[in-house]
Motif scaffolding. Structure first.
Motif, PDB file in Angstrom:
ATOM      1  N   PRO A  87       0.102  15.336  -6.177  1.00 26.19           N
ATOM      2  CA  PRO A  87       1.267  14.760  -6.855  1.00 26.19           C
ATOM      3  C   PRO A  87       2.592  15.382  -6.431  1.00 26.19           C
ATOM      4  O   PRO A  87       3.634  14.761  -6.571  1.00 26.19           O
ATOM      5  N   LEU A  88       2.571  16.622  -5.911  1.00 26.77           N
ATOM      6  CA  LEU A  88       3.806  17.289  -5.514  1.00 26.77           C
ATOM      7  C   LEU A  88       3.999  17.298  -4.004  1.00 26.77           C
ATOM      8  O   LEU A  88       4.971  17.845  -3.510  1.00 26.77           O
ATOM      9  N   SER A  89       3.083  16.686  -3.256  1.00 28.39           N
ATOM     10  CA  SER A  89       3.179  16.713  -1.803  1.00 28.39           C
ATOM     11  C   SER A  89       4.058  15.582  -1.296  1.00 28.39           C
ATOM     12  O   SER A  89       4.333  14.616  -2.010  1.00 28.39           O
ATOM     13  N   LYS A  90       4.485  15.710  -0.066  1.00 25.58           N
ATOM     14  CA  LYS A  90       5.275  14.662   0.572  1.00 25.58           C
ATOM     15  C   LYS A  90       4.322  13.628   1.170  1.00 25.58           C
ATOM     16  O   LYS A  90       3.537  13.939   2.054  1.00 25.58           O
ATOM     17  N   GLY A  91       4.351  12.412   0.653  1.00 30.12           N
ATOM     18  CA  GLY A  91       3.482  11.364   1.160  1.00 30.12           C
ATOM     19  C   GLY A  91       3.890  10.919   2.551  1.00 30.12           C
ATOM     20  O   GLY A  91       5.018  11.124   2.986  1.00 30.12           O
ATOM     21  N   VAL A  92       2.942  10.318   3.266  1.00 29.20           N
ATOM     22  CA  VAL A  92       3.180   9.839   4.621  1.00 29.20           C
ATOM     23  C   VAL A  92       2.740   8.385   4.721  1.00 29.20           C
ATOM     24  O   VAL A  92       1.666   8.020   4.234  1.00 29.20           O
ATOM     25  N   ARG A  93       3.589   7.565   5.329  1.00 33.39           N
ATOM     26  CA  ARG A  93       3.194   6.183   5.595  1.00 33.39           C
ATOM     27  C   ARG A  93       3.089   6.020   7.104  1.00 33.39           C
ATOM     28  O   ARG A  93       4.077   6.032   7.819  1.00 33.39           O
ATOM     29  N   PHE A  94       1.863   5.895   7.589  1.00 32.83           N
ATOM     30  CA  PHE A  94       1.622   5.758   9.019  1.00 32.83           C
ATOM     31  C   PHE A  94       1.788   4.299   9.438  1.00 32.83           C
ATOM     32  O   PHE A  94       1.322   3.389   8.763  1.00 32.83           O
ATOM     33  N   ASP A  95       2.426   4.074  10.600  1.00 30.39           N
ATOM     34  CA  ASP A  95       2.553   2.708  11.115  1.00 30.39           C
ATOM     35  C   ASP A  95       1.176   2.123  11.413  1.00 30.39           C
ATOM     36  O   ASP A  95       0.838   1.023  10.991  1.00 30.39           O
ATOM     37  N   VAL A  96       0.373   2.861  12.184  1.00 27.72           N
ATOM     38  CA  VAL A  96      -0.978   2.414  12.549  1.00 27.72           C
ATOM     39  C   VAL A  96      -1.915   3.601  12.416  1.00 27.72           C
ATOM     40  O   VAL A  96      -1.658   4.671  12.971  1.00 27.72           O
ATOM     41  N   TYR A  97      -3.008   3.420  11.688  1.00 26.78           N
ATOM     42  CA  TYR A  97      -3.952   4.497  11.421  1.00 26.78           C
ATOM     43  C   TYR A  97      -5.362   3.937  11.612  1.00 26.78           C
ATOM     44  O   TYR A  97      -5.746   2.970  10.958  1.00 26.78           O
TER      45      TYR A  97
END
Length: 335
Positions: A87-97
């Protein structure tokens, strides 16, 4: 003129005038986004992510970038994949995974501007990939190789290579590899060295606007055209862009309602910084196309002239079309 009318109006009238101004701006934004959609290329992150949903194209591109790896089949393919370790981490949105059939994890992302932190971003991405795998109950020893691939339209390192591959080695014994399975690859579309296949070079040229008769390039261009003629994806892109711009407008509206400069600053912090800047640039470019002056644009958008002037200076080289992505890059580079 609108700003002067707002300032001179009574509170109720002022609220109506502010709402009317924001409505006009939203209409301009909608028109600007719609116009921009028709000019998008494979170098746009949204277009790239959608095109990579085609498993054949995605697999072929990876095999060109990683020629020593055979990918018979992609087990898991996802675009716009979001991961967050807590909940306290920086989320990541990957273009292609995606994962290859043998379990290798590959993440690809399109980059059209040097944000000055890409090496450390790639480090964070590698860590997030490993953490997501371990959360599934895997032991350290069972972690498969991971590849973070950043497709850049610029040369991040300045050595003219088309591809910079980084793995962990011992500083005292450079030939001693750590063999931890982490690979970070920066692909440079602006490279000049003879270090990649002609087919990959043709694709990289496409990223910077140089077309060719290469068969894979034609396949990618056809896929891009299909995306741009798809009403669902067009609507999804416009909705995504409008959500970003809405954050900016709501922030500005909150600033007006609070009635002082600090309120505006606090409101602006609620939006994504890059999205806000892009939204403002898009509005300024729309006004420039109507031959508005710096003073007129600042007045219409209720912004200070110094801020608007910086954007206008960055946009000069891209008249009369005013490509928003390119203006954004120039603006970032000038700061």
């Amino acid at each position: 003129q609108k700003a002067k009318l707002v300032n001179a109006a009574l509170p109720d009238q002022k609220a109506k005038l502010v709402n009317a101004a924001l409505t006009d701006q939203k209409a301009d934004q909608n028109a600007a986004i719609s116009e921009a959609w028709d000019k998008l290329t494979i170098a746009n992150r949204y277009i790239f992510a959608v095109v990579m949903r085609d498993e054949k194209i995605c697999r072929h591109l990876i095999e060109m970038i990683l020629p020593d790896i055979d990918i018979d089949r992609i087990e898991y393919l996802e675009t716009e994949h979001t991961t967050e370790s807590g909940p306290l981490s920086k989320g990541v949105r990957f273009d292609v995974y995606l994962k290859s059939e043998d379990g290798r994890v590959i993440e690809m992302e399109m980059q059209t501007s040097d944000t000055q932190e890409l090496p450390k971003r790639s480090r964070y991405y590698s860590g997030m990939i490993d953490q997501e795998e371990l959360l599934k109950g895997m032991h350290y020893s069972s972690l498969k190789d991971s590849y973070v691939i950043l497709l850049c339209t610029f040369d991040l390192f300045g050595f003219d290579l088309h591809k910079y591959t980084f793995t962990n080695r011992c500083e005292e014994l450079p030939n001693l590899k750590l063999m931890d399975g982490q690979h970070r690859i920066f692909v440079n579309a602006a490279g000049t060295a003879n270090d990649v296949s002609p087919e990959l070079k043709a694709f990289l040229n496409l990223l910077i606007g140089i077309r060719s008769d290469d068969s894979f390039v034609r396949e990618v261009e056809n896929a891009v055209n299909l995306v741009k003629h798809n009403a669902k994806w067009r609507q999804e892109y416009m909705q995504w862009q409008m959500e970003i711009l809405d954050q900016t407008m709501q922030a500005r509206k909150k600033g007006h309602e609070e009635g002082h400069k600090e309120g505006l600053k606090e409101g602006l912090k609620e939006g994504r910084q890059e999205g806000e800047t892009t939204g403002l640039i898009r509005l300024v470019c729309a006004k420039l196309k109507k031959n508005r002056s710096v003073a007129e644009i600042a007045d219409a958008l209720e912004m200070d002239e110094a801020t608007i002037r910086k954007i206008v200076e960055a946009a000069k080289s891209f008249a009369p079309d005013y490509d928003v992505d390119k203006v954004f890059e120039a603006y970032q580079g000038a700061e």
